[in-house]
Design a protein around this motif. Sequence first.
Motif, PDB file in Angstrom:
ATOM      1  N   ARG A  71       1.124  -0.790  -0.354  1.00 49.54           N
ATOM      2  CA  ARG A  71       0.562   0.194   0.248  1.00 49.54           C
ATOM      3  C   ARG A  71       0.825   1.260   0.252  1.00 49.54           C
ATOM      4  O   ARG A  71       1.919   1.204   1.043  1.00 49.54           O
ATOM      5  N   ARG A 131      -2.872   2.833  -1.474  1.00 49.94           N
ATOM      6  CA  ARG A 131      -3.228   2.936  -2.381  1.00 49.94           C
ATOM      7  C   ARG A 131      -2.338   1.913  -3.516  1.00 49.94           C
ATOM      8  O   ARG A 131      -1.497   0.961  -3.220  1.00 49.94           O
ATOM      9  N   ASP A 132      -3.546   0.851  -3.948  1.00 41.35           N
ATOM     10  CA  ASP A 132      -2.274  -0.113  -4.968  1.00 41.35           C
ATOM     11  C   ASP A 132      -1.636   0.576  -5.813  1.00 41.35           C
ATOM     12  O   ASP A 132      -2.487   0.388  -7.018  1.00 41.35           O
ATOM     13  N   ARG A 158      -2.501  -1.374  -9.146  1.00 46.61           N
ATOM     14  CA  ARG A 158      -4.278  -0.633  -9.826  1.00 46.61           C
ATOM     15  C   ARG A 158      -4.353   1.009 -10.742  1.00 46.61           C
ATOM     16  O   ARG A 158      -4.920   1.518 -10.980  1.00 46.61           O
ATOM     17  N   ASP A 159      -3.531   1.940  -9.263  1.00 51.71           N
ATOM     18  CA  ASP A 159      -3.969   3.138  -9.109  1.00 51.71           C
ATOM     19  C   ASP A 159      -2.847   4.169 -10.575  1.00 51.71           C
ATOM     20  O   ASP A 159      -2.728   5.114  -9.397  1.00 51.71           O
ATOM     21  N   ARG A 160      -2.141   3.132 -10.584  1.00 49.02           N
ATOM     22  CA  ARG A 160      -0.967   3.747 -11.398  1.00 49.02           C
ATOM     23  C   ARG A 160      -1.059   5.175 -11.847  1.00 49.02           C
ATOM     24  O   ARG A 160      -0.639   5.867 -11.668  1.00 49.02           O
ATOM     25  N   LYS A 161      -1.535   5.703 -12.836  1.00 45.83           N
ATOM     26  CA  LYS A 161      -1.621   6.791 -13.421  1.00 45.83           C
ATOM     27  C   LYS A 161      -2.550   8.180 -11.962  1.00 45.83           C
ATOM     28  O   LYS A 161      -0.972   8.956 -11.783  1.00 45.83           O
ATOM     29  N   MET A 162      -2.870   8.080 -11.189  1.00 48.64           N
ATOM     30  CA  MET A 162      -3.165   8.225  -9.967  1.00 48.64           C
ATOM     31  C   MET A 162      -2.331   8.621  -9.133  1.00 48.64           C
ATOM     32  O   MET A 162      -1.945   9.775  -8.781  1.00 48.64           O
ATOM     33  N   LEU A 163      -1.642   7.436  -8.357  1.00 53.28           N
ATOM     34  CA  LEU A 163      -0.318   7.150  -7.440  1.00 53.28           C
ATOM     35  C   LEU A 163       0.968   8.179  -8.154  1.00 53.28           C
ATOM     36  O   LEU A 163       1.327   9.347  -7.230  1.00 53.28           O
TER      37      LEU A 163
END
Lengths: 249, 235
Positions: free
Chosen positions: B61, B65-66, B69-74
């Motif tokens: 985490r 976030r993962d 899965r949340d690549r762009k946002m992260l």
Amino acid sequence: MKKIRTLYKTEMILAWRSPDSVIFGMIMPVVVMGLTVLIYKDHPYSRGLLEETMGAYLSIGICAFGLMSLPLVLSDYRSRKVLKRFQVTPVSPGLLLTVQVLVQGSMALISAGITALAAALFFSWTFQGNPAAFLTAFLLVAGCIFSIGLVIASTAKDFKKAGVLCSIVYFPMLLLSGAMIPYSVFPLWLQTGASWLPLRQGIIILNRIAAGQQGKQALFSPETGVLLLIILLCTGLSLKTFRWDLPGS
Amino acid sequence: MNILTVEHLRKSYVRCQAVKGVSFAVPQGSIFGILGPNGSGKTTTLECILGTKEMDEGTVRLLDRDPRRDRKMLFERVGVQFQDSSWQNSIRIGELCESTVVLYTPEPEWRGRLKALGFDPKQMADTLSGGEKQKLSILLASLHNPEVLFLDELTTGLDPLSRRLVWDKIRELRDRGTTVILTSHFMDEVEALCDSCLLLYKGKVLTRGTPEELKKEGGSASLEDAYINLIGGAA
């Protein structure tokens, strides 16, 4: 939109800075066209030759940028870990692929412009068809060839393998579709075999429009259906199999 | 609050098991060092955290976030400098910065920061020396003021003066609230920078703690000797 604009500008500058592929894709169609005209100058076949084969010469540029430059640039970026650097930024694979397609597509358009200009200046070629229909057909053919290039870019394991795959697809496509050697001089069995090539379908549409056939008639044809189907399948496949990094590294 | 939690991380390659059940957490606003000899699994751990490699087992985490899965946002909030990443051939430094900042929202300022580090935007990035390249890639990773910054072997190839400059920069980032997670082979660097560290050996956690705690555990006043003792004891 600004992302695409900025990346497009940078990648376009970079494409011009490595002139090998640019020179190849811009000059080759003119050379092939000139040689064909020279060879068939006194041949009965030469009457209306350019009118009927213009589409073929223009498609040489499409192949050079779509089947060579496009997959080679992308797999070079993957091999040298440029894509890996993009992977840890908020950019999407779709955006990166779109930018490269736009850059190489612009190159193919410039190449087509140069070829058409050379034909008009040196061989008094006049365009008889409907320009809008011809441009549509050109973009359709480019879209099809580029989507095949994208599949190579996504599936090739590394730069060297991409090079091999590019050659395997590029040369038969170019030699047998009537882009390099006029299709009508092929023996019948070869014509039948080559008619399956996607580029052949595209050249048929381009040649028909350039020779003055009604745009609608030429565009609403089974050949267009084949091209659209290839675009759909290959674009989907390339997005699905897109890799940022070399496999196993 | 922990900005990163890693639990039971495992990752194998065809020939070897690179990471064998690593767990740790990194608190917000700290400089965290991942140490270990070559092949101990540092880079693989880092890449599994970032999602650039797919882990076999475990949970990660990052900023809650993962990463896969949340690549762009992260990656709007995370910056990364890889050991082996590079940029396009014959690109100018300015073009590189321009095409990097445009990926973020809002677009960060870059001209002033490039100038402050003494770079000429017109220079070709290929013609930079190894150390300058390293400095530029750290700058590119931190242009968007990330909340978490990952640096893989951050000062390898830098001269002593540049190393100090990079250290100052990293401390400054930490003081502004950025969490920095780094790997390094230089124990003086780890001692000067890290609030806490994790020592990996053959894909497992050998020990963890502040540099002072590692020195005590390794039975030496110098971190480098303590590190060698700890690795030697496990071998």
